[in-house]
Design a protein around this motif. Sequence first.
Motif, PDB file in Angstrom:
ATOM      1  N   ASP A  74     -11.346  15.028-103.590  1.00  0.00           N
ATOM      2  CA  ASP A  74     -11.700  13.771-102.913  1.00  0.00           C
ATOM      3  C   ASP A  74     -11.363  12.566-103.793  1.00  0.00           C
ATOM      4  O   ASP A  74     -10.816  11.568-103.317  1.00  0.00           O
ATOM      5  N   ASN A  75     -11.697  12.655-105.091  1.00  0.00           N
ATOM      6  CA  ASN A  75     -11.380  11.567-106.019  1.00  0.00           C
ATOM      7  C   ASN A  75      -9.871  11.373-106.146  1.00  0.00           C
ATOM      8  O   ASN A  75      -9.384  10.241-106.166  1.00  0.00           O
ATOM      9  N   ASN A  77      -7.620  12.161-103.904  1.00  0.00           N
ATOM     10  CA  ASN A  77      -7.149  11.576-102.645  1.00  0.00           C
ATOM     11  C   ASN A  77      -7.440  10.082-102.581  1.00  0.00           C
ATOM     12  O   ASN A  77      -6.614   9.299-102.104  1.00  0.00           O
ATOM     13  N   GLN A  78      -8.603   9.684-103.063  1.00  0.00           N
ATOM     14  CA  GLN A  78      -8.952   8.268-103.070  1.00  0.00           C
ATOM     15  C   GLN A  78      -8.001   7.497-103.990  1.00  0.00           C
ATOM     16  O   GLN A  78      -7.518   6.421-103.635  1.00  0.00           O
ATOM     17  N   GLU A  81      -4.677   7.189-102.303  1.00  0.00           N
ATOM     18  CA  GLU A  81      -4.727   6.168-101.253  1.00  0.00           C
ATOM     19  C   GLU A  81      -4.641   4.767-101.859  1.00  0.00           C
ATOM     20  O   GLU A  81      -3.909   3.909-101.357  1.00  0.00           O
ATOM     21  N   GLU A  82      -5.374   4.546-102.946  1.00  0.00           N
ATOM     22  CA  GLU A  82      -5.307   3.245-103.626  1.00  0.00           C
ATOM     23  C   GLU A  82      -3.901   2.983-104.157  1.00  0.00           C
ATOM     24  O   GLU A  82      -3.376   1.875-104.037  1.00  0.00           O
TER      25      GLU A  82
END
Length: 180
Positions: A74-75, A77-78, A81-82
Amino acid sequence: MAKARGNKDKGNVFEKEFEYLKEINLFIKEELSGEEENNKYKETLLSLSQRYEETLDESRLITRVSDRLQRKVDNANQKLEENNIELQQTVDALTKARVGRKATTIVLAIAVILFLLVEGILETIIDDWADSTFTTRDYKTPISLGIKLMLALLLRPIEVLVEKGLMKNVAKKKMEEFKK
């Protein structure tokens, strides 16, 4: 919030399973103690109980590891995305700069053409008009300069229009690529 609830539910599942295991062990010790005939059953049940406990421990460990890995994913992926947003902003800025340079080049070409037109054609028309309209030659130079100044001031709006047109073309091409 949903993830926290999910983790809590998983913990409750294992707690219920361990409660069930305690009940089984208690049953084995209390109900099957003392009778020789029940010793086979008792040993079998104890063996199954131990295996079940090991399976529960392994399941709990696997779940914890899975939860940690999921948080890492999740981290990641975040962060991706950023980075994608930042990259898209950079690409947009570079595209705009490239379009701006192209628009400036086109406007410079238009300016050269206008300059040649003014010097070659309009200058003689202005001179003839000023000679026929005014008795003195004092007005010819300011009128000629005024017309040239107006044409020079029109270059910026022309540049803006050319840039907008080029940006629309770029956006249209991106949409066509996106549809493919």
